[in-house]
Design a protein around this motif. Sequence first.
Motif, mmCIF file in Angstrom:
data_model
loop_
_atom_site.group_PDB
_atom_site.id
_atom_site.type_symbol
_atom_site.label_atom_id
_atom_site.label_comp_id
_atom_site.label_asym_id
_atom_site.label_seq_id
_atom_site.Cartn_x
_atom_site.Cartn_y
_atom_site.Cartn_z
ATOM 1 N N CYS A 1 3.743 -18.145 -4.391
ATOM 2 C CA CYS A 1 4.936 -18.594 -4.216
ATOM 3 C C CYS A 1 5.992 -17.813 -3.701
ATOM 4 O O CYS A 1 7.055 -18.408 -3.353
ATOM 5 C CB CYS A 1 5.458 -19.048 -5.441
ATOM 6 S SG CYS A 1 4.491 -20.074 -6.733
ATOM 7 N N CYS A 2 5.771 -16.823 -3.188
ATOM 8 C CA CYS A 2 6.996 -15.918 -2.569
ATOM 9 C C CYS A 2 6.270 -14.942 -1.416
ATOM 10 O O CYS A 2 5.046 -14.581 -1.370
ATOM 11 C CB CYS A 2 7.608 -15.066 -3.628
ATOM 12 S SG CYS A 2 6.416 -13.958 -4.553
ATOM 13 N N HIS A 3 7.202 -14.562 -0.703
ATOM 14 C CA HIS A 3 7.134 -13.310 0.473
ATOM 15 C C HIS A 3 7.613 -12.151 0.024
ATOM 16 O O HIS A 3 8.850 -12.184 -0.082
ATOM 17 C CB HIS A 3 7.277 -13.872 1.791
ATOM 18 C CG HIS A 3 6.831 -13.051 2.798
ATOM 19 N ND1 HIS A 3 5.785 -12.493 3.084
ATOM 20 C CD2 HIS A 3 8.154 -12.528 3.738
ATOM 21 C CE1 HIS A 3 6.058 -11.560 3.851
ATOM 22 N NE2 HIS A 3 7.054 -11.681 4.686
ATOM 23 N N TRP A 4 7.085 -11.048 -0.137
ATOM 24 C CA TRP A 4 7.728 -9.640 -0.346
ATOM 25 C C TRP A 4 8.123 -9.251 0.822
ATOM 26 O O TRP A 4 7.338 -8.803 1.681
ATOM 27 C CB TRP A 4 6.914 -8.722 -1.220
ATOM 28 C CG TRP A 4 7.235 -7.532 -1.647
ATOM 29 C CD1 TRP A 4 7.509 -6.634 -0.906
ATOM 30 C CD2 TRP A 4 7.865 -7.409 -3.035
ATOM 31 N NE1 TRP A 4 8.107 -5.564 -1.676
ATOM 32 C CE2 TRP A 4 8.556 -5.975 -2.950
ATOM 33 C CE3 TRP A 4 8.145 -7.799 -4.029
ATOM 34 C CZ2 TRP A 4 9.162 -5.459 -3.829
ATOM 35 C CZ3 TRP A 4 8.799 -7.242 -5.177
ATOM 36 C CH2 TRP A 4 9.176 -6.108 -5.107
ATOM 37 N N TRP B 1 16.116 -16.383 -2.455
ATOM 38 C CA TRP B 1 16.050 -15.045 -2.089
ATOM 39 C C TRP B 1 16.172 -14.067 -3.590
ATOM 40 O O TRP B 1 17.456 -14.319 -4.024
ATOM 41 C CB TRP B 1 17.280 -14.733 -1.095
ATOM 42 C CG TRP B 1 16.867 -14.992 0.449
ATOM 43 C CD1 TRP B 1 17.091 -16.228 0.836
ATOM 44 C CD2 TRP B 1 16.194 -14.201 1.462
ATOM 45 N NE1 TRP B 1 16.793 -16.449 2.010
ATOM 46 C CE2 TRP B 1 16.163 -15.003 2.753
ATOM 47 C CE3 TRP B 1 15.798 -12.917 1.416
ATOM 48 C CZ2 TRP B 1 15.742 -14.747 3.800
ATOM 49 C CZ3 TRP B 1 15.225 -12.555 2.765
ATOM 50 C CH2 TRP B 1 15.217 -13.330 3.802
#
Length: 245
Positions: free
Chosen positions: A164-167, A135
């Motif tokens: 590569c990520c989730h905002w 996180w």
Amino acid sequence: MVEFIKLIEWLFNSRFKDASEMLKAIFEKTHYDEQIEDEKIKNILELISSAENISTKEFLDKVSLFTNMDEEINGDYVYLMTLHNTKGLEFPVVFITGLEEGLLPYCKAIKNDEDIAEERRLLYVGMTRAKDLLWLTGANKRKLYSKMQNQEPSRFLKDIPKDCCHWIEKITDKHQIKLTSIDAKDKLDKHFTLFTTGCRVKHPSWGIGVVRDCYGEGEDLKVVINFQNYGIKRIAVKFANLEKI
């Protein structure tokens, strides 16, 4: 103090075949065995033995990564530490806070490319401590030096591939822009919708985004918007055909 200085000078001028020989010499020169109990002497002898056949530099690099937490790492704990102290450790879940300009990268590093690179490497060390889930968090507003200040997301977030990520946009302090005078209100036309922090908007070129901050009034009204595919944009409302959705 004089004896201590002489010892340091002797160590500086000595040449040891490995770290074990250096530790043994320090142990004998300081007569440390006369000041501690037998159990601790055994620990020191074990340390000396573990340093055999490795250079002093390699030994120091190794022990610099060791902390008391290494023995407790499998426990059911939450560890709070600086990024510098995470070297050599791993955790199933890692939270890194303060991903904001002025904090990470630190304000004193912003004007120097080498310092920025070092800050980026430091963040990389922290990110790679996570085995399963990472996180990265930051604040829209933060109280610094007794003043509440608007914060910009860290530039390092732009380096992370979007796939590569989730905002997650979490707004806890919703506020609405208020016009402070009738004259300012009269200058607004139909395009000057009152935006609120957290509302969704659509831009003709950049698509859908979330309002992160609003400031100014009348023709000087500006908004900071996080667009899904284009990142953070600071926009003067009078020049942008924004649609509130």
